[in-house]
Design a protein around this motif. Sequence first.
Motif, PDB file in Angstrom:
ATOM      1  N   LYS A  49     -19.909  22.950 123.859  1.00 43.96           N
ATOM      2  CA  LYS A  49     -20.220  22.535 125.227  1.00 43.96           C
ATOM      3  C   LYS A  49     -19.576  21.204 125.609  1.00 43.96           C
ATOM      4  CE  LYS A  49     -24.483  25.007 125.873  1.00 43.96           C
ATOM      5  NZ  LYS A  49     -25.727  24.991 126.593  1.00 43.96           N
ATOM      6  N   VAL A  50     -18.902  20.553 124.675  1.00 44.55           N
ATOM      7  CA  VAL A  50     -18.248  19.276 124.971  1.00 44.55           C
ATOM      8  C   VAL A  50     -16.769  19.347 124.619  1.00 44.55           C
ATOM      9  CG1 VAL A  50     -20.333  17.893 124.643  1.00 44.55           C
ATOM     10  CG2 VAL A  50     -18.805  18.251 122.729  1.00 44.55           C
ATOM     11  N   GLN A  51     -15.976  18.503 125.296  1.00 42.91           N
ATOM     12  CA  GLN A  51     -14.544  18.442 125.018  1.00 42.91           C
ATOM     13  C   GLN A  51     -14.105  16.984 124.958  1.00 42.91           C
ATOM     14  OE1 GLN A  51     -12.020  20.529 127.835  1.00 42.91           O
ATOM     15  NE2 GLN A  51     -10.792  21.281 126.137  1.00 42.91           N
ATOM     16  N   LEU A  52     -13.256  16.690 124.012  1.00 43.13           N
ATOM     17  CA  LEU A  52     -12.762  15.337 123.789  1.00 43.13           C
ATOM     18  C   LEU A  52     -11.897  14.863 124.947  1.00 43.13           C
ATOM     19  CD1 LEU A  52     -12.400  12.992 121.694  1.00 43.13           C
ATOM     20  CD2 LEU A  52     -10.388  14.203 120.915  1.00 43.13           C
ATOM     21  N   ILE A  53     -12.042  13.580 125.322  1.00 42.70           N
ATOM     22  CA  ILE A  53     -11.185  12.974 126.330  1.00 42.70           C
ATOM     23  C   ILE A  53     -10.169  12.096 125.602  1.00 42.70           C
ATOM     24  CG2 ILE A  53     -11.080  11.355 128.249  1.00 42.70           C
ATOM     25  CD1 ILE A  53     -13.769  12.370 129.122  1.00 42.70           C
ATOM     26  N   VAL A 113      -8.018  19.517 120.429  1.00 45.83           N
ATOM     27  CA  VAL A 113      -7.496  18.644 119.382  1.00 45.83           C
ATOM     28  C   VAL A 113      -6.432  19.383 118.581  1.00 45.83           C
ATOM     29  CG1 VAL A 113      -8.080  17.309 117.328  1.00 45.83           C
ATOM     30  CG2 VAL A 113      -9.660  17.394 119.240  1.00 45.83           C
ATOM     31  N   ALA A 114      -5.250  18.786 118.506  1.00 44.30           N
ATOM     32  CA  ALA A 114      -4.192  19.287 117.634  1.00 44.30           C
ATOM     33  C   ALA A 114      -4.202  18.439 116.362  1.00 44.30           C
ATOM     34  CB  ALA A 114      -2.843  19.176 118.337  1.00 44.30           C
ATOM     35  N   LYS A 117      -3.420  17.542 122.820  1.00 47.92           N
ATOM     36  CA  LYS A 117      -2.582  18.684 123.136  1.00 47.92           C
ATOM     37  C   LYS A 117      -1.674  18.427 124.331  1.00 47.92           C
ATOM     38  CE  LYS A 117      -3.690  22.420 120.579  1.00 47.92           C
ATOM     39  NZ  LYS A 117      -2.812  23.452 120.080  1.00 47.92           N
ATOM     40  N   HIS A 118      -2.113  17.526 125.259  1.00 44.89           N
ATOM     41  CA  HIS A 118      -1.341  17.279 126.476  1.00 44.89           C
ATOM     42  C   HIS A 118      -0.180  16.319 126.216  1.00 44.89           C
ATOM     43  CE1 HIS A 118      -4.017  19.405 129.148  1.00 44.89           C
ATOM     44  NE2 HIS A 118      -5.050  18.787 128.593  1.00 44.89           N
ATOM     45  N   ILE A 162      -4.885  10.438 118.087  1.00 45.60           N
ATOM     46  CA  ILE A 162      -6.212   9.934 118.441  1.00 45.60           C
ATOM     47  C   ILE A 162      -6.841   9.317 117.200  1.00 45.60           C
ATOM     48  CG2 ILE A 162      -8.505  10.564 119.273  1.00 45.60           C
ATOM     49  CD1 ILE A 162      -7.117  12.988 120.633  1.00 45.60           C
ATOM     50  N   GLN A 163      -7.235   8.064 117.311  1.00 41.97           N
ATOM     51  CA  GLN A 163      -7.860   7.368 116.172  1.00 41.97           C
ATOM     52  C   GLN A 163      -9.345   7.571 116.158  1.00 41.97           C
ATOM     53  OE1 GLN A 163      -6.259   6.090 113.709  1.00 41.97           O
ATOM     54  NE2 GLN A 163      -4.263   6.252 114.644  1.00 41.97           N
TER      55      GLN A 163
END
Length: 105
Positions: free
Chosen positions: A70-74, A84-85, A98-99, A104-105
């Motif tokens: 239900k959540v997605q990383l910003i 997330v790749a 991915k964009h 991402i740390q």
Amino acid sequence: MFKLNLKKGDTVVVLSGKDKGKQGKIIQALPKKAQVVVEDVNKVKRHTKPSLKAPQGGIIQKEMPLNVCKVQLICPACNKPTRVAHKLVDGKNLRACKHCGEVIQ
């Protein structure tokens, strides 16, 4: 056990439910249950008896866990919700956007 792509301190956006569209930081990650607790999201009121922690007792508001789906990383670099790749950098498997492809740390 479920492998989480999210960590404590990540900023996420809620995709569904009553708090859809809200953003917040992850306070706690629960990989065994595939859940995360997000700051100021999914708050419930809890009626408690007087105890050492809450000598007055009464009604306490607290955050409850949300399912990871239900959540997605910003992404901190491009400020977009992203999946997330994973990238190999110097032999380490790091998370990436991915964009924009930023690590991402």
